[in-house]
Write a protein that holds these residues in place. Structure first.
Motif, short mmCIF file in Angstrom:
data_model
loop_
_atom_site.label_atom_id
_atom_site.label_comp_id
_atom_site.label_asym_id
_atom_site.label_seq_id
_atom_site.Cartn_x
_atom_site.Cartn_y
_atom_site.Cartn_z
N MET A 1 1.70 7.49 3.37
CA MET A 1 1.62 7.21 2.07
C MET A 1 1.91 8.42 1.37
O MET A 1 2.67 8.25 -0.02
N GLN B 1 -7.38 7.43 -0.16
CA GLN B 1 -7.44 6.13 0.55
C GLN B 1 -8.97 5.69 0.74
O GLN B 1 -9.78 6.21 1.15
N TYR C 1 -5.38 3.98 -3.11
CA TYR C 1 -4.84 2.97 -2.65
C TYR C 1 -5.60 2.41 -1.29
O TYR C 1 -6.44 2.97 -0.68
N PRO D 1 -4.75 0.11 1.92
CA PRO D 1 -3.90 -0.34 2.81
C PRO D 1 -4.70 -1.66 3.83
O PRO D 1 -5.72 -1.03 4.15
N ARG D 2 -4.08 -2.73 3.86
CA ARG D 2 -4.85 -3.61 4.54
C ARG D 2 -3.63 -4.35 5.61
O ARG D 2 -2.43 -3.68 5.55
N ASP E 1 -0.72 -6.38 3.15
CA ASP E 1 -0.51 -5.95 1.84
C ASP E 1 -1.38 -4.51 1.85
O ASP E 1 -2.01 -4.05 2.46
N MET E 2 -1.07 -4.19 0.33
CA MET E 2 -1.70 -3.06 0.09
C MET E 2 -2.25 -2.86 -1.64
O MET E 2 -1.19 -3.61 -2.28
#
Length: 203
Positions: free
Chosen positions: A1, A123, A146, A148-149, A152-153
């Motif tokens: 990212m 993060q 952010y 992150p999964r 999705d994010m």
């Protein structure tokens, strides 16, 4: 990212920006955080290649890998207590506590510019439908938190309304477009490699 943020800022503001990311120092007793300096020569080279019409996609992918590896290397250094910011802060505080003059280094143009973090990132990973946000560390900067999964994010972008140079909505759009462009390039180069491999096997 981090390469995405760098590319997005360079694309949107046409300049490089010092970028802050927090690193934990849990391996040290009483350790708190260190700064990961995400702005690097590698990330800048990648951003320039992405905006250069003459650059081919394979070159862009290679530069992205170099930017990611450079970031990973500095992250590991920061996590091991080998970053620069906390050491420099400690030296400055020692001077203040002992009524000594602060070294001129701390007012040098290079140090001031490199410490003006126009991009502050963090993060906060969780599998829940949640995200957090915080304010930018500079008047002309952005904060990008952010999560992150797997599929999705969540990304929260903030900036100060009092500054006319920045706009959270436009920067968020720039990040989305950057992610889409990078995905397109990565998928295309991966497909090209697969086609070449299959052609080679047929021969």
């Amino acid at each position: 990212m981090k390469s995405v943020f760098k590319f997005s800022h360079f694309r949107h503001h046409k300049c490089a920006a010092a970028q802050y990311e927090s690193a934990h120092l849990r391996i040290f007793y009483g350790g708190r955080t260190e700064t990961i300096r995400s702005c690097s020569n590698e990330s800048l080279a990648f951003a320039r290649a992405m905006l250069n019409p003459a650059a081919n996609d394979q070159t862009r992918v290679e530069l992205l890998k170099e930017a990611v590896n450079g970031h990973r290397q500095y992250t590991n250094m920061a996590l091991q207590g080998r970053g620069v910011d906390r050491h420099l802060l400690g030296l400055k505080l020692m001077a203040l506590e002992n009524n000594l003059p602060i070294p001129k280094f701390y007012t040098s143009p290079g140090y001031l510019k490199s410490s003006h973090f126009r991009i502050s990132t963090s993060q906060v990973a969780t599998k829940n439908l949640a995200f957090m946000s915080y304010g930018p560390s500079t008047d002309d900067g952005y904060a990008c938190c952010y999560n992150p999964r797997d599929n999705d994010m969540f990304l929260a972008v903030t900036s100060w309304r009092s500054n006319k140079e920045t706009c959270s909505e436009k920067f968020a759009t720039s990040i989305e477009e950057a992610l889409s462009k990078m995905h397109e390039i990565l998928m295309k180069t991966q497909s090209d490699k697969k086609d070449k491999k299959e052609t080679k096997c047929k021969k």
